[in-house]
Design a protein around this motif. Sequence first.
Motif, mmCIF file in Angstrom:
data_model
loop_
_atom_site.group_PDB
_atom_site.id
_atom_site.type_symbol
_atom_site.label_atom_id
_atom_site.label_comp_id
_atom_site.label_asym_id
_atom_site.label_seq_id
_atom_site.Cartn_x
_atom_site.Cartn_y
_atom_site.Cartn_z
ATOM 1 N N LYS A 139 -5.920 4.685 -0.984
ATOM 2 C CA LYS A 139 -6.582 5.017 -2.131
ATOM 3 C C LYS A 139 -8.243 5.550 -1.901
ATOM 4 C CE LYS A 139 -4.550 1.501 -4.621
ATOM 5 N NZ LYS A 139 -4.456 0.759 -5.584
ATOM 6 N N GLU A 140 -9.381 4.594 -0.631
ATOM 7 C CA GLU A 140 -10.383 5.125 -1.295
ATOM 8 C C GLU A 140 -10.589 6.163 0.268
ATOM 9 O OE1 GLU A 140 -13.422 3.138 -2.324
ATOM 10 O OE2 GLU A 140 -11.425 2.558 -3.307
ATOM 11 N N ASN B 94 -9.758 9.201 -2.282
ATOM 12 C CA ASN B 94 -10.979 9.593 -3.151
ATOM 13 C C ASN B 94 -11.801 9.865 -2.858
ATOM 14 O OD1 ASN B 94 -9.516 8.503 -5.612
ATOM 15 N ND2 ASN B 94 -10.515 6.950 -5.128
ATOM 16 N N LEU C 133 -0.923 8.080 -7.047
ATOM 17 C CA LEU C 133 -2.573 7.951 -6.808
ATOM 18 C C LEU C 133 -2.753 9.620 -6.582
ATOM 19 C CD1 LEU C 133 -2.198 5.792 -3.308
ATOM 20 C CD2 LEU C 133 -2.161 5.495 -5.763
ATOM 21 N N SER C 134 -2.381 10.224 -7.169
ATOM 22 C CA SER C 134 -3.084 11.571 -6.787
ATOM 23 C C SER C 134 -3.471 12.543 -5.390
ATOM 24 C CB SER C 134 -3.705 11.469 -8.092
ATOM 25 O OG SER C 134 -3.707 11.158 -9.133
#
Length: 572
Positions: A247-248, A251, A290-291
């Motif tokens: 996830k990080e 992003n 999570l896009s």
Amino acid sequence: MKTCRLFFPALLFLIVLSAESAFSQGSFIDSISKQNHWVDSVYNKLNRRERIGQLFFVRAHTNRGKAYSDSVGKVIKDEHIGGLVFFQGGPGRQLNLVNQYQQVARLPLLIAMDGEWGLGMRLDSTISYPYQMTLGAIQDNNLIYKMGQQVAYDFKRIGAHINFGPDVDVNNNPNNPVINYRSFGDNKYNVARKGIAYFKGMQDAGLITFAKHFPGHGDTNVDSHLDLPQLPFTRERLDSLEEYPFKEAINAGVSGVMIAHMNIPALDTTKNLPSTLSRPIITQLLKDSLSFKGIVASDAMEMRGVTKFFPEGEADLRAFLAGVDLIELSMNSKNGAKLIRKAVRKGKISKEEFEAKVKKILAAKYWAGLSHYKPANPQNLNADLNRAAANELVQQLSNAAITMIKGDSRLLKQDSTKRTAIVSIGVTDRTVFQKELSAHYPNSTLFLVGKNTPVPQLNQMLASLKQYDQIFIGVHDTRLRPQSKLDYSSDVKLLIADLAAKPNSVISVFANAYTIAGLPGIEKAGAVLACYQKEDPLQRAAVKVITGQIKPIGRLPVSVNMFFTTGTGASL
């Protein structure tokens, strides 16, 4: 170089190039989301077979002879594949072969490698940077960013565009047979920070990167190269732990994510289904929830973790339908592409989703500069790949990783006038550690202990050591890869405990940090340094720490046992 590399007319090729602004890489994810005239023009000129071929990346080597190399060239021409994944060989041979392959490809190829610690992971005569577990001990993430930049330079220098790294698995299973030292450690925050620093360094220097192995391969005891591991954890656990670094990374703008071959009932209840073939995991979780907008790659489709239950092209088709954009190392790319063509023709995937997959690969080619391909230059290759700046960075990284897990650095440097024994264990020849440390202790004697030295010789050495005032011990794992347990005899391990119990003993462990758990009694030593791996820069760094030239500023990236837990390190 051919005057017209692409197969549409040269005039159109020039018009397309002039329509684009001056080449600028910028953000990879942003580049995918924007309309690109080159990508659209190329896509429109490809037929369905050629479009599907772009999704396949096949295996290549430079150490398997001409017949093998020629067979890969035939696949390039016949199947219109999108790229190659290179494995063992040499940098010069690979550069020349890549240049040859690019000449026979109608559309320039993306060249990929696994380079978690740089080109040295696959190629001889090149620099190996520290393993990710070693990097996990470093407190200055800017050093890791700089390493990413250097790795990107090396890749691009030999005509490569993709690094299937970094590994952002959280290795919270010491017995993990496939991730282990390839992970930054067992703390998810540290793993995420280190992974982001590494891939940003590479991407900012023009390399396409992949965070792997989604949704997290760190807590398995099965090697997915050999079988299908199961991740039996709850969705909540997976969401909060395993998925966190991904996830990080998403992003932070990572360009690609590689999917692991694991069966994960909490995310998909289909029996024996690898995550690589799961639409709920790839499309619904990774892409939708999570896009993630970048390229989704499968792990190698030749691994038993996927072929055990889905042989040959069937796995390729299922991965394609599940949401994979880049099919890596198919067992039978020709058959897999045939099955995918049939599925597309029958409408098993929407036109929009299919187009998006192919255009991601084409956009990657544009971002990597393949819209104006130039062959890699063989001149001065060896000097460029082994440049002083890169070697200096390896030493800096090594210096920053050394971790004092027991003792006080102010007391490390002992009296250079006293009788000193310098012992290296697990080796047959004098080590760099011994040679460099002995230069600081003129009144020293060197001792060697093999992995299976007989008890009488061990006892004889122990008796000799009684006449020495201080002892420096190096514990070395000389195997190619640093496993969790040392391959020493039980008697040699007992010797280490005996040496640790002696006054004024300092032990440096040039091995996987997990090996310390298999050396009971080591915690009794006056000082213990975790040095993580066998390579010379780590041995030199340990000498610098012992002799007071640098301070041990690393922190243990994994929990070893009750004495040495994650974050252990000297308070300075």
